[in-house]
Motif scaffolding. Structure first.
Motif, mmCIF file in Angstrom:
data_model
loop_
_atom_site.group_PDB
_atom_site.id
_atom_site.type_symbol
_atom_site.label_atom_id
_atom_site.label_comp_id
_atom_site.label_asym_id
_atom_site.label_seq_id
_atom_site.Cartn_x
_atom_site.Cartn_y
_atom_site.Cartn_z
ATOM 1 N N GLU A 53 1.807 1.837 -9.808
ATOM 2 C CA GLU A 53 1.578 1.454 -8.434
ATOM 3 C C GLU A 53 2.497 1.422 -7.783
ATOM 4 N N GLU A 58 -2.299 7.075 -4.044
ATOM 5 C CA GLU A 58 -3.578 6.473 -4.522
ATOM 6 C C GLU A 58 -5.310 7.716 -4.186
ATOM 7 N N VAL A 60 -8.649 8.586 -2.700
ATOM 8 C CA VAL A 60 -9.635 8.091 -1.697
ATOM 9 C C VAL A 60 -10.210 8.958 -1.726
ATOM 10 N N ARG A 76 -9.753 7.834 5.834
ATOM 11 C CA ARG A 76 -9.709 6.616 5.489
ATOM 12 C C ARG A 76 -9.078 6.200 4.519
ATOM 13 N N THR A 77 -8.675 5.073 3.956
ATOM 14 C CA THR A 77 -7.542 4.814 2.898
ATOM 15 C C THR A 77 -7.650 2.611 3.120
ATOM 16 N N ASN A 78 -7.052 2.534 2.381
ATOM 17 C CA ASN A 78 -6.563 1.459 2.668
ATOM 18 C C ASN A 78 -6.340 0.754 3.449
ATOM 19 N N ALA A 79 -4.428 1.809 3.775
ATOM 20 C CA ALA A 79 -4.315 1.341 5.001
ATOM 21 C C ALA A 79 -4.673 1.464 6.044
ATOM 22 N N THR A 81 -7.202 4.619 8.574
ATOM 23 C CA THR A 81 -7.867 5.526 9.001
ATOM 24 C C THR A 81 -7.099 6.537 10.214
#
Length: 103
Positions: A53, A58, A60, A76-79, A81
């Motif tokens: 982790e 990650e 994507v 775009r990532t979780n954190a 754009t």
């Protein structure tokens, strides 16, 4: 990651290192520490999961529109754009990619 979890993982990491340095088998080490081998393997698995982790970036999915626009790209990532236009400064692109590589 919460402090309690960090402390627990640190203690488990020390336990695994102690076992490795002892030269004992897992069964022998666990008997000396009054824990079951199942508990040892559980802690080891949790340490490995935490390592993955925190250290692995990650991956994507990047959606490419049907009509690809060669003038730019959106990541775009979780954190975040990030939108890069076709006329973007190369240094700006390098900075954006560097940002995405950060853990």
């Amino acid at each position: 990651m919460e402090i309690r979890k960090q402390v627990r993982l640190s203690q488990w990491n020390e336990m695994v290192r102690e076992r490795e340095d002892s030269g004992l088998s897992i069964r022998e080490f666990c008997a000396g520490k009054s824990i079951s081998p199942k508990t040892y393997y559980y802690r080891l698995r949790k340490l490995r999961e935490a390592a993955i982790e925190t250290s692995a970036p990650e991956i994507v999915q990047v959606d490419i529109p049907e009509l690809f626009n060669p003038g730019g790209i959106v990541i775009r990532t979780n954190a975040a754009t990030i939108e890069i236009t076709g006329n973007a400064n190369p240094e700006t692109v390098r900075a954006a990619v560097s940002f995405l590589r950060q853990p």
